[in-house]
Design a protein around this motif. Structure first.
Motif, PDB file in Angstrom:
ATOM      1  N   ARG A 125       0.827  -1.011   0.009  1.00  0.00           N
ATOM      2  CA  ARG A 125       0.112   0.017   0.004  1.00  0.00           C
ATOM      3  C   ARG A 125       0.806   1.090  -0.031  1.00  0.00           C
ATOM      4  NH1 ARG A 125      -2.471   3.412   3.442  1.00  0.00           N
ATOM      5  NH2 ARG A 125      -4.361   4.438   2.700  1.00  0.00           N
ATOM      6  N   ALA A 126       1.836   1.042   0.610  1.00  0.00           N
ATOM      7  CA  ALA A 126       2.939   2.233   0.597  1.00  0.00           C
ATOM      8  C   ALA A 126       3.219   2.510  -0.741  1.00  0.00           C
ATOM      9  CB  ALA A 126       3.875   2.255   1.614  1.00  0.00           C
ATOM     10  N   ARG A 127       3.876   1.384  -1.164  1.00  0.00           N
ATOM     11  CA  ARG A 127       4.497   1.355  -2.533  1.00  0.00           C
ATOM     12  C   ARG A 127       3.273   2.216  -3.682  1.00  0.00           C
ATOM     13  NH1 ARG A 127       7.601  -3.824  -1.886  1.00  0.00           N
ATOM     14  NH2 ARG A 127       9.705  -2.985  -1.702  1.00  0.00           N
ATOM     15  N   LEU A 128       2.058   1.883  -3.401  1.00  0.00           N
ATOM     16  CA  LEU A 128       1.006   2.259  -4.189  1.00  0.00           C
ATOM     17  C   LEU A 128       0.956   3.549  -4.218  1.00  0.00           C
ATOM     18  CD1 LEU A 128      -1.550   0.880  -5.712  1.00  0.00           C
ATOM     19  CD2 LEU A 128      -2.669   1.223  -3.385  1.00  0.00           C
ATOM     20  N   TRP A 129       0.910   4.266  -2.879  1.00  0.00           N
ATOM     21  CA  TRP A 129       0.850   5.703  -2.725  1.00  0.00           C
ATOM     22  C   TRP A 129       2.299   6.477  -3.262  1.00  0.00           C
ATOM     23  CZ3 TRP A 129      -3.459   7.916  -3.704  1.00  0.00           C
ATOM     24  CH2 TRP A 129      -4.699   7.314  -3.443  1.00  0.00           C
ATOM     25  N   VAL A 130       3.397   5.791  -3.194  1.00  0.00           N
ATOM     26  CA  VAL A 130       4.469   6.313  -3.731  1.00  0.00           C
ATOM     27  C   VAL A 130       4.642   6.488  -5.315  1.00  0.00           C
ATOM     28  CG1 VAL A 130       7.101   5.892  -3.971  1.00  0.00           C
ATOM     29  CG2 VAL A 130       6.401   5.835  -1.787  1.00  0.00           C
ATOM     30  N   ASN A 131       3.995   5.464  -5.802  1.00  0.00           N
ATOM     31  CA  ASN A 131       3.697   5.350  -7.319  1.00  0.00           C
ATOM     32  C   ASN A 131       2.791   6.511  -7.564  1.00  0.00           C
ATOM     33  OD1 ASN A 131       1.739   4.266  -9.522  1.00  0.00           O
ATOM     34  ND2 ASN A 131       3.841   3.280  -9.651  1.00  0.00           N
ATOM     35  N   ARG A 171      -6.965  12.327   1.161  1.00  0.00           N
ATOM     36  CA  ARG A 171      -8.011  11.574   1.708  1.00  0.00           C
ATOM     37  C   ARG A 171      -7.533  10.126   2.266  1.00  0.00           C
ATOM     38  NH1 ARG A 171     -10.960  13.608  -2.913  1.00  0.00           N
ATOM     39  NH2 ARG A 171     -12.170  15.461  -2.043  1.00  0.00           N
ATOM     40  N   GLU A 172      -6.379   9.769   1.541  1.00  0.00           N
ATOM     41  CA  GLU A 172      -5.973   8.289   1.993  1.00  0.00           C
ATOM     42  C   GLU A 172      -4.869   8.559   3.317  1.00  0.00           C
ATOM     43  OE1 GLU A 172      -6.137   5.329   0.571  1.00  0.00           O
ATOM     44  OE2 GLU A 172      -7.590   6.240  -0.555  1.00  0.00           O
ATOM     45  N   MET A 173      -4.652   9.485   3.976  1.00  0.00           N
ATOM     46  CA  MET A 173      -3.975   9.711   4.990  1.00  0.00           C
ATOM     47  C   MET A 173      -4.350   9.165   6.312  1.00  0.00           C
ATOM     48  SD  MET A 173      -2.297  13.432   4.625  1.00  0.00           S
ATOM     49  CE  MET A 173      -0.999  13.873   3.297  1.00  0.00           C
ATOM     50  N   ASP A 174      -4.071   8.556   7.157  1.00  0.00           N
ATOM     51  CA  ASP A 174      -4.330   8.170   8.385  1.00  0.00           C
ATOM     52  C   ASP A 174      -5.106   9.389   9.178  1.00  0.00           C
ATOM     53  OD1 ASP A 174      -4.462   6.817  10.929  1.00  0.00           O
ATOM     54  OD2 ASP A 174      -2.573   7.989  11.532  1.00  0.00           O
ATOM     55  N   GLU A 175      -6.224   9.180   9.627  1.00  0.00           N
ATOM     56  CA  GLU A 175      -6.816  10.212  10.220  1.00  0.00           C
ATOM     57  C   GLU A 175      -6.404  10.710  11.805  1.00  0.00           C
ATOM     58  OE1 GLU A 175     -11.116   9.981   9.683  1.00  0.00           O
ATOM     59  OE2 GLU A 175     -11.059   9.502   7.649  1.00  0.00           O
ATOM     60  N   GLU A 176      -5.943   9.768  12.379  1.00  0.00           N
ATOM     61  CA  GLU A 176      -5.511   9.956  13.724  1.00  0.00           C
ATOM     62  C   GLU A 176      -3.994  10.135  13.708  1.00  0.00           C
ATOM     63  OE1 GLU A 176      -7.558   6.975  15.675  1.00  0.00           O
ATOM     64  OE2 GLU A 176      -9.384   7.801  14.720  1.00  0.00           O
ATOM     65  N   GLU A 178       0.218  11.124  14.448  1.00  0.00           N
ATOM     66  CA  GLU A 178       0.932  12.476  14.643  1.00  0.00           C
ATOM     67  C   GLU A 178       0.894  13.253  13.320  1.00  0.00           C
ATOM     68  OE1 GLU A 178       4.823  11.364  16.523  1.00  0.00           O
ATOM     69  OE2 GLU A 178       3.972   9.404  16.254  1.00  0.00           O
ATOM     70  N   GLY A 179       0.190  12.603  12.395  1.00  0.00           N
ATOM     71  CA  GLY A 179       0.118  13.589  11.087  1.00  0.00           C
ATOM     72  C   GLY A 179       0.741  12.903   9.827  1.00  0.00           C
ATOM     73  N   TRP A 180       1.397  12.161  10.034  1.00  0.00           N
ATOM     74  CA  TRP A 180       2.050  11.178   8.931  1.00  0.00           C
ATOM     75  C   TRP A 180       1.147  10.448   8.033  1.00  0.00           C
ATOM     76  CZ3 TRP A 180       5.836  13.755  10.225  1.00  0.00           C
ATOM     77  CH2 TRP A 180       6.354  13.723  11.471  1.00  0.00           C
ATOM     78  N   PHE A 181       1.522  10.308   6.693  1.00  0.00           N
ATOM     79  CA  PHE A 181       0.503   9.626   5.765  1.00  0.00           C
ATOM     80  C   PHE A 181      -0.097   8.187   6.524  1.00  0.00           C
ATOM     81  CE2 PHE A 181      -0.462   6.740   2.136  1.00  0.00           C
ATOM     82  CZ  PHE A 181      -1.489   7.639   1.543  1.00  0.00           C
ATOM     83  N   SER A 182       0.983   7.523   6.794  1.00  0.00           N
ATOM     84  CA  SER A 182       0.547   6.072   7.385  1.00  0.00           C
ATOM     85  C   SER A 182       0.350   6.026   8.725  1.00  0.00           C
ATOM     86  CB  SER A 182       1.550   4.789   7.056  1.00  0.00           C
ATOM     87  OG  SER A 182       1.759   4.990   5.526  1.00  0.00           O
ATOM     88  N   GLU A 183      -0.464   5.248   9.275  1.00  0.00           N
ATOM     89  CA  GLU A 183      -0.558   5.085  10.680  1.00  0.00           C
ATOM     90  C   GLU A 183       0.675   4.514  11.448  1.00  0.00           C
ATOM     91  OE1 GLU A 183      -3.575   2.092  11.220  1.00  0.00           O
ATOM     92  OE2 GLU A 183      -3.358   1.868  13.392  1.00  0.00           O
ATOM     93  N   GLY A 184       1.533   3.566  10.516  1.00  0.00           N
ATOM     94  CA  GLY A 184       2.864   3.139  11.288  1.00  0.00           C
ATOM     95  C   GLY A 184       3.690   4.381  11.374  1.00  0.00           C
ATOM     96  N   GLY A 185       3.669   5.392  11.025  1.00  0.00           N
ATOM     97  CA  GLY A 185       4.613   6.478  11.541  1.00  0.00           C
ATOM     98  C   GLY A 185       5.157   7.143  10.179  1.00  0.00           C
ATOM     99  N   PHE A 186       6.197   8.052  10.298  1.00  0.00           N
ATOM    100  CA  PHE A 186       6.813   8.643   9.286  1.00  0.00           C
ATOM    101  C   PHE A 186       7.371   7.588   8.291  1.00  0.00           C
ATOM    102  CE2 PHE A 186      10.593  10.711   7.236  1.00  0.00           C
ATOM    103  CZ  PHE A 186      10.028  11.735   6.603  1.00  0.00           C
ATOM    104  N   GLY A 187       7.074   7.831   7.008  1.00  0.00           N
ATOM    105  CA  GLY A 187       7.668   6.683   6.072  1.00  0.00           C
ATOM    106  C   GLY A 187       8.036   7.087   4.755  1.00  0.00           C
ATOM    107  N   LEU A 188       7.834   6.044   3.862  1.00  0.00           N
ATOM    108  CA  LEU A 188       8.516   6.395   2.553  1.00  0.00           C
ATOM    109  C   LEU A 188       7.533   7.296   1.763  1.00  0.00           C
ATOM    110  CD1 LEU A 188      10.976   5.723   0.567  1.00  0.00           C
ATOM    111  CD2 LEU A 188       9.480   4.100  -0.370  1.00  0.00           C
ATOM    112  N   VAL A 189       6.024   7.142   1.916  1.00  0.00           N
ATOM    113  CA  VAL A 189       5.262   8.045   1.382  1.00  0.00           C
ATOM    114  C   VAL A 189       5.536   9.443   1.607  1.00  0.00           C
ATOM    115  CG1 VAL A 189       2.849   8.425   0.726  1.00  0.00           C
ATOM    116  CG2 VAL A 189       3.475   6.203   1.323  1.00  0.00           C
ATOM    117  N   ASP A 190       5.635   9.579   2.778  1.00  0.00           N
ATOM    118  CA  ASP A 190       5.871  11.035   3.366  1.00  0.00           C
ATOM    119  C   ASP A 190       7.198  11.945   2.677  1.00  0.00           C
ATOM    120  OD1 ASP A 190       3.737  11.218   5.388  1.00  0.00           O
ATOM    121  OD2 ASP A 190       5.052   9.646   6.424  1.00  0.00           O
ATOM    122  N   VAL A 191       8.133  10.789   2.722  1.00  0.00           N
ATOM    123  CA  VAL A 191       9.363  11.246   2.134  1.00  0.00           C
ATOM    124  C   VAL A 191       9.239  11.553   0.644  1.00  0.00           C
ATOM    125  CG1 VAL A 191      11.700  10.304   1.667  1.00  0.00           C
ATOM    126  CG2 VAL A 191      10.728  10.006   3.811  1.00  0.00           C
TER     127      VAL A 191
END
Ligand SMILES: N[C@@H](CCC(=O)N[C@@H](CS)C(=O)NCC(=O)O)C(=O)O
Length: 283
Positions: A125-131, A171-176, A178-191
């Motif tokens: 899913r992260a790769r999908l959004w990087v794409n 709209r695909e961003m985690d709603e709760e 700290e603000g990062w794209f994914s629930e798991g934390g700052f990651g490749l989609v953000d970068v």
């Protein structure tokens, strides 16, 4: 008018926080990042090195002025180019393509932040959004920035297309969290997107009507769904731009104004600029 090959005039050195960070990483090291302070693709790799707490040497080059030594490392002649410590029997190992470089660093080094999730579905899913970032947001950013009045499409049209894609992303961003794209934390989609997000103010500088993201005081009149999207966008933007590793990679604002003038006037001779002008996929 034929595009001028003026990109070789780019300032040869980073400034501000990026200069301080480049200096900290100026000593020789078997892991070398061939970089340019102005380059958003480089910024992805640079932030990843910092997030992974890896030691490396930062080497500032101008990729528009392609030396034979640089082309021998990367025949595409693009930065970032990452030279790895030699392999077996001293074999030279080089990687390029910013997302591939980031993924390699994340897989090779266990230190620091894990940028791609372990779970196969979450990773895909992260790769999908990087794409999506690559194909829609980054490509759309350049179409928007390189719009000139003589184009067969309108500025309003490219702005609308960019904002629609941006809203889809938000709209695909985690709603709760700290603000990062994914629930798991700052990651490749953000970068992957933040270097262009941090350059959106250049649309306000160069394009009539600006980037078009409603400011806080303009959101009152919006319908709820739309207002929520822009609130979520702001939360993401503030989170990523406030991150220490990200803050360290920026040069002084006015330096970007000079570099992006060539894009704003659609006069750049860069490979990305030419591909955008000719309607081709980005290199
Ligand atoms: N797809 C490449 C694009 C890299 C790229 O276009 N870098 C630019 C600088 S921002 C470059 O090296 N341009 C040299 C040229 O256009 O000749 C990546 O993701 O690394």
């Amino acid at each position: 008018m034929a595009p001028q090959q003026v990109d070789t005039t780019i300032s040869p050195s980073a400034t501000g926080p990026a200069l301080a960070l480049a200096k900290q990483h100026s000593a020789d090291h078997p892991l070398k990042l061939y970089a340019g302070w102005f380059c958003p693709f480089v910024q992805r790799a640079w932030i990843t090195l910092q997030e992974k707490e890896i030691d490396y040497r930062y080497i500032e080059i101008n990729p528009y002025h392609k030396s034979p030594e640089f082309l021998a490392l990367n025949p595409r002649g693009l930065i970032p180019t990452l030279v790895l410590p030699p392999g077996e029997e001293g074999k030279q190992r080089v990687l390029y393509e910013s997302v591939i470089v980031c993924e390699y660093l994340d897989e090779q080094y266990n230190s620091g932040t894990k940028l791609l999730p372990w779970d196969p579905y979450e990773r895909a899913r992260a790769r999908l959004w990087v794409n999506f970032v690559e194909k829609k947001l980054v490509a759309g950013w350049y179409r928007f920035m390189q719009h000139t009045p003589d184009k067969p499409y309108s500025l309003e049209g490219v702005r609308k297309e960019f904002l629609e894609n941006l809203k889809t992303f938000v709209r695909e961003m985690d709603e709760e969290g700290e603000g990062w794209f994914s629930e798991g934390g700052f990651g490749l989609v953000d970068v992957s997107f933040l270097p262009w997000a941090g350059r959106l103010w250049l649309m306000d500088h160069y394009k009539e009507g600006g980037v078009g993201i409603p400011k806080r005081e303009e959101r009152e009149g919006l319908e709820e769904g739309e207002r929520k999207v822009w609130e979520r966008w702001e939360r993401w933007y503030e989170a990523v731009m406030g991150r220490e590793t990200v803050r360290g990679t920026w040069s002084e604002r006015e330096e970007y104004i000079g570099v992006y003038k060539r894009y704003a006037e659609d006069q750049t001779g860069s490979e990305v600029g030419k591909a955008t002008r000719e309607g081709r996929a980005l290199p």
